[in-house]
Design a protein around this motif. Structure first.
Motif, PDB file in Angstrom:
ATOM      1  N   ARG A  24       0.797  -1.201  -0.062  1.00 22.96           N
ATOM      2  CA  ARG A  24       0.035   0.101  -0.050  1.00 22.96           C
ATOM      3  C   ARG A  24       0.940   1.123   0.169  1.00 22.96           C
ATOM      4  N   GLU A  25       2.103   1.158   0.168  1.00 27.15           N
ATOM      5  CA  GLU A  25       2.995   2.302   0.084  1.00 27.15           C
ATOM      6  C   GLU A  25       3.306   2.494  -1.347  1.00 27.15           C
ATOM      7  N   CYS A  26       4.059   3.738  -1.612  1.00 24.57           N
ATOM      8  CA  CYS A  26       4.843   4.451  -2.696  1.00 24.57           C
ATOM      9  C   CYS A  26       5.400   3.423  -3.334  1.00 24.57           C
ATOM     10  N   ARG A  27       5.226   2.949  -4.566  1.00 30.71           N
ATOM     11  CA  ARG A  27       5.888   1.870  -5.170  1.00 30.71           C
ATOM     12  C   ARG A  27       7.228   2.189  -5.222  1.00 30.71           C
ATOM     13  N   TRP A  28       8.000   3.210  -5.589  1.00 29.54           N
ATOM     14  CA  TRP A  28       9.269   3.523  -5.390  1.00 29.54           C
ATOM     15  C   TRP A  28       9.914   3.391  -4.211  1.00 29.54           C
ATOM     16  N   GLY A  29       9.045   3.710  -3.269  1.00 30.76           N
ATOM     17  CA  GLY A  29       9.704   3.685  -1.931  1.00 30.76           C
ATOM     18  C   GLY A  29       9.751   2.268  -1.458  1.00 30.76           C
ATOM     19  N   PHE A  30       9.010   1.340  -1.949  1.00 28.14           N
ATOM     20  CA  PHE A  30       9.033  -0.163  -1.738  1.00 28.14           C
ATOM     21  C   PHE A  30      10.332  -0.481  -2.299  1.00 28.14           C
ATOM     22  N   LEU A  31      10.656  -0.132  -3.529  1.00 26.93           N
ATOM     23  CA  LEU A  31      11.848  -0.484  -4.449  1.00 26.93           C
ATOM     24  C   LEU A  31      13.063   0.098  -3.659  1.00 26.93           C
ATOM     25  N   LEU A  32      13.062   1.367  -3.200  1.00 26.75           N
ATOM     26  CA  LEU A  32      14.457   1.800  -2.319  1.00 26.75           C
ATOM     27  C   LEU A  32      14.509   0.716  -1.479  1.00 26.75           C
ATOM     28  N   ARG A  33      13.691   0.752  -0.547  1.00 28.90           N
ATOM     29  CA  ARG A  33      13.817  -0.289   0.561  1.00 28.90           C
ATOM     30  C   ARG A  33      14.435  -1.670   0.279  1.00 28.90           C
ATOM     31  N   ALA A  34      13.649  -2.198  -0.851  1.00 24.21           N
ATOM     32  CA  ALA A  34      14.147  -3.454  -1.259  1.00 24.21           C
ATOM     33  C   ALA A  34      15.566  -3.699  -1.538  1.00 24.21           C
ATOM     34  N   PHE A  35      15.840  -2.662  -1.987  1.00 23.87           N
ATOM     35  CA  PHE A  35      17.285  -2.886  -2.786  1.00 23.87           C
ATOM     36  C   PHE A  35      18.409  -2.225  -1.672  1.00 23.87           C
ATOM     37  N   GLY A  36      18.176  -2.113  -0.496  1.00 20.28           N
ATOM     38  CA  GLY A  36      18.915  -1.865   0.514  1.00 20.28           C
ATOM     39  C   GLY A  36      19.040   0.052   0.544  1.00 20.28           C
ATOM     40  N   PHE A  37      18.220   0.637   0.090  1.00 18.69           N
ATOM     41  CA  PHE A  37      18.239   2.243   0.294  1.00 18.69           C
ATOM     42  C   PHE A  37      17.252   2.723   1.559  1.00 18.69           C
ATOM     43  N   GLU A  38      17.674   2.256   2.670  1.00 15.11           N
ATOM     44  CA  GLU A  38      16.539   2.328   3.970  1.00 15.11           C
ATOM     45  C   GLU A  38      16.444   3.802   4.077  1.00 15.11           C
ATOM     46  N   ASN A  39      17.309   4.449   4.192  1.00 16.79           N
ATOM     47  CA  ASN A  39      17.359   5.930   4.682  1.00 16.79           C
ATOM     48  C   ASN A  39      16.366   6.547   3.556  1.00 16.79           C
ATOM     49  N   LYS A  72       7.373   9.327  -0.831  1.00 17.09           N
ATOM     50  CA  LYS A  72       6.544   9.425  -1.946  1.00 17.09           C
ATOM     51  C   LYS A  72       6.782  10.012  -3.234  1.00 17.09           C
ATOM     52  N   CYS A  73       6.727   9.242  -4.139  1.00 20.77           N
ATOM     53  CA  CYS A  73       6.987   9.881  -5.628  1.00 20.77           C
ATOM     54  C   CYS A  73       5.998  10.750  -6.149  1.00 20.77           C
ATOM     55  N   GLY A  74       4.736  10.653  -5.972  1.00 20.78           N
ATOM     56  CA  GLY A  74       3.603  11.558  -6.031  1.00 20.78           C
ATOM     57  C   GLY A  74       3.152  10.951  -7.490  1.00 20.78           C
ATOM     58  N   ARG A  75       3.696   9.968  -8.249  1.00 25.32           N
ATOM     59  CA  ARG A  75       3.068   9.755  -9.642  1.00 25.32           C
ATOM     60  C   ARG A  75       2.674   8.021  -9.722  1.00 25.32           C
ATOM     61  N   CYS A  76       3.068   7.204  -8.809  1.00 23.98           N
ATOM     62  CA  CYS A  76       2.666   6.038  -8.961  1.00 23.98           C
ATOM     63  C   CYS A  76       1.267   5.760  -8.492  1.00 23.98           C
ATOM     64  N   ASP A  77       0.469   4.662  -8.881  1.00 29.51           N
ATOM     65  CA  ASP A  77      -0.650   4.265  -8.507  1.00 29.51           C
ATOM     66  C   ASP A  77      -1.148   4.341  -6.954  1.00 29.51           C
TER      67      ASP A  77
END
Length: 478
Positions: A448-463, A469-474
């Motif tokens: 339910r979170e921002c798609r890009w925020g999820f991807l950042l966390r998944a690839f180790g960019f926790e901070n 919030k990208c403001g553009r994803c669904d």
């Protein structure tokens, strides 16, 4: 072109402009070039379209000697070498589809030390005819580049056991080179989560590597996941997006060769300029389709994951995943084809609702296949000689190269050189780390979170991911 090593950053930028025409580097290209010129090991994680190839091509061209570029796909190698040759730069490639005269010509160029860059697959690098020439004491080798390094950590039907032997290449070559010779290793990828990064460093035996990590976020790329209830609904949504794009360039990703052929035919019947692209096509057909797409003779290609890496087209406005990929790394690689010119682009993924079970069947098949591969390897391990030559053992035991790779991932095998191994006994039960879990992708589809925020966390960019919030994803648009 044999350029002298630059003496300053100003000189480095001058050479860069001389060859590629750019006034200056994008961060951190300049720092990466300096690292490789200093012959230090490196691990580089940069987004697709971030200019990774220039980072290793420029240092290679500025030094006397050869740089080996190990790459997973023929198409990727051919595209990069073609661009270098158009600039009249000394580069060549070796792969299984070359004719005998072409292969002979490249092998002669290696012996004559006429090349600065040699592109080849891991299997070709370790073939007898190539290896014999590389270990010649007179041949200066400056570095080994592993392009698309995330492929090293991905098990399943595309797994390449030769990758696991690459860590022994440097030490084996140095035994035949003059004292004091240094050979640097650099691994490049757009997608590597922390676990994959560790696997790359361990398998390649990187020595105190300089690590450059750029997060995958692309502000111009909007991400959407849409549920479709039926196969017909899936096709209707695809048509809706294509029609909205006003004949702009795109790509449609599917899972299988059959899917690509059937869907492309269905779309051609509706008047669209498209073609099916998959690994089952011959080399000439693949090049013809790539060129037709690059020149806009085809609006889009219906393709499997065999298409994309190394194909550089700036004005791709949309990507559709007609079927969800299994791995997040695969997904980020593929959406990275869009919007490389910095202008707005869309990435749409279609997933099945409860009336359509096709996606679930595909996921189950993938997971079963990967699990079966490792189970087969585990059974074979007990039959393998404790020491041996991988080529000889492979003749005796089918799938032995995968079993040896599994042993290495468990810490139970070492290579004295890329061809000879020793298996070590252990009492502890271990399991192999896997970068093939489909759970991260499943979580991405449901988040339910921002798609890009999820991807950042998944690839180790926790901070960076915190409250992002990208403001553009669904998800952000809800």
């Amino acid at each position: 072109m044999n350029l002298p090593r630059p003496s300053s950053k100003t000189d480095l930028r001058s050479r860069f402009k001389q060859i590629w025409g750019y006034d200056d580097f994008r961060s951190p290209q300049g720092e990466i070039v300096e690292t490789l010129l200093s012959q230090k090991d490196a691990l580089i994680i940069m987004p697709t379209g971030g200019g990774k190839s220039i980072c290793f091509q420029l240092p290679a061209l500025m030094q006397t000697g050869l740089t080996l570029v190990v790459s997973p796909l023929v198409a990727l190698m051919e595209n990069q070498v073609q661009e270098l040759r158009q600039r009249r730069l000394p580069a060549a490639l070796l792969h299984s589809e070359l004719s005998a005269p072409q292969r002979k010509q490249v092998l002669w160029a290696i012996e004559a030390q006429q090349l600065r860059l040699l592109y080849l697959s891991p299997e070709t690098l370790l073939s007898a005819s190539v290896w014999q020439r590389l270990w010649d004491p007179r041949l200066q080798i400056n570095g080994i580049i592993l392009d698309e390094a995330h492929c090293l950590a991905q098990w399943g039907d595309t797994f390449r056991p030769a990758y696991y032997r690459l860590g022994a290449v440097r030490s084996a070559l140095l035994q035949h080179k003059p004292a004091g010779t240094r050979i640097a290793i650099a691994a490049f990828t757009a997608t590597a989560d922390p676990q994959t990064q560790q696997t790359i460093e361990r398998v390649l035996q990187l020595q105190d590597p300089q690590v450059f990590r750029l997060n995958p976020y692309r502000s111009n790329l909007s991400l959407t996941v849409q549920t479709v209830q039926t196969p017909r609904g899936r096709r209707d949504q695809l048509l809706k997006l294509i029609q909205s794009q006003l004949k702009q360039s795109g790509l449609v990703y599917v899972r299988t060769r059959r899917d690509s052929e059937e869907l492309s035919e269905w779309l051609r019947q509706r008047g669209y300029k498209t073609a099916a692209y998959h690994a089952g096509l011959g080399a000439s057909d693949r090049r013809r389709i790539e060129q037709a797409w690059l020149t806009d003779a085809l609006q889009f290609v219906v393709c499997t994951c065999a298409f994309g890496m190394g194909v550089n087209k700036a004005n791709v406005r949309w990507i559709v995943h007609f079927h969800a990929p299994f791995l997040l790394s695969e997904y980020v690689q593929e959406i990275g084809r869009a919007g490389r010119d910095g202008k707005p682009a869309k990435a749409l993924m279609l997933v099945s609702g409860w009336l359509d079970s096709d996606d679930q069947q595909r996921w189950k098949f993938f997971e079963t296949q990967a699990r079966s591969q490792q189970q087969t390897a585990q059974k074979l391990i007990k039959k393998l000689p404790q020491q041996g030559n991988v080529n000889e053992v492979a003749k005796q035991f089918k799938e032995s190269t995968i079993a040896l790779s599994l042993l290495q991932s468990l810490g139970r095998l070492t290579w004295s050189d890329p061809f000879h191994y020793t298996i070590h006994a252990t009492d502890s039960a271990q399991t192999a780390n896997s970068s093939n879990s489909t759970q991260p992708m499943r979580d991405y589809l449901k988040t339910r979170e921002c798609r890009w925020g999820f991807l950042l966390r998944a690839f180790g960019f926790e901070n960076e991911a915190m409250s992002f919030k990208c403001g553009r994803c669904d998800r952000c648009r809800v």
